[in-house]
Write an enzyme that holds these catalytic residues in place. Sequence first.
Site, PDB file in Angstrom:
ATOM      1  CB  CYS A 236      -0.932   0.001   1.202  1.00 26.28           C
ATOM      2  SG  CYS A 236      -2.083  -1.387   1.231  1.00 26.28           S
TER       3      CYS A 236
ATOM      4  NE  ARG B 116      -3.247  -4.958  -2.740  1.00 24.46           N
ATOM      5  CZ  ARG B 116      -2.570  -4.248  -1.838  1.00 24.46           C
ATOM      6  NH1 ARG B 116      -2.419  -2.948  -2.006  1.00 24.46           N
ATOM      7  NH2 ARG B 116      -2.055  -4.840  -0.775  1.00 24.46           N
TER       8      ARG B 116
END
EC number: 1.11.1.24
Length: 222
Positions: free
Chosen positions: A59, A136
């Site tokens: 991330c 995601r």
Amino acid sequence: MPDANDIATDAPSQLPSAKIGSRAPDFEARTTEGLVRLSDFHGRWLVFFSHPADFTPVCTSEFITFQNQIDRFRAMDCELLGLSVDSLYAHLAWVQDIEARFGVRITFPIVEDISMSVARAYGMVHDSSDSTAAVRSVFFIDPDGIIRAMIHYPLAIGRSVEEILRVLAALQTSDREGVSTPEGWTPGEAAVLPAPADIREADARAAMNGGTWYYTHKEAGQ
């Protein structure tokens, strides 16, 4: 704000109805840039993306790259909006740490979604899940608030910001020029005409520059 209790649970792991061609569910939430409603972005394109957790390696790499490319998104009249189920305070601490360690200031908003209501409304997590491990996702939302494309990735796989920019350019080119984009298309390359609607159009296509009726290129600027 959409509530997780409003989502059908008549089957295990049932995903909500957010899909290509549907209106993006509106919501209001706290973010690192203040209170935000999804409808605030109407009139512009929006790339709305989720991440599993703050202070994680994949991330962090994605957020740094999104920020480094933000001028390219804005040149295409597109804003960025991130989301995770972490608290606003975790988001703020992460943003500050990224700046301190990597010299990159994250300027796009990051949504706090502790209740997971937004994530569930968009199908970023399964309705029956109490974990964010599968989150995601990327949603391409057009200026009218319609979801035009979606990409979902597993936890361990980082997204390609370059590919997200390519998909955005393809969507805008298709809308503007009434064309489709073939495999691997990038801006400036030839697009293709949509499939013909009837035999007369198919015959006309076959006569165009000796082209195949079902696979006819249209050069940029034509």
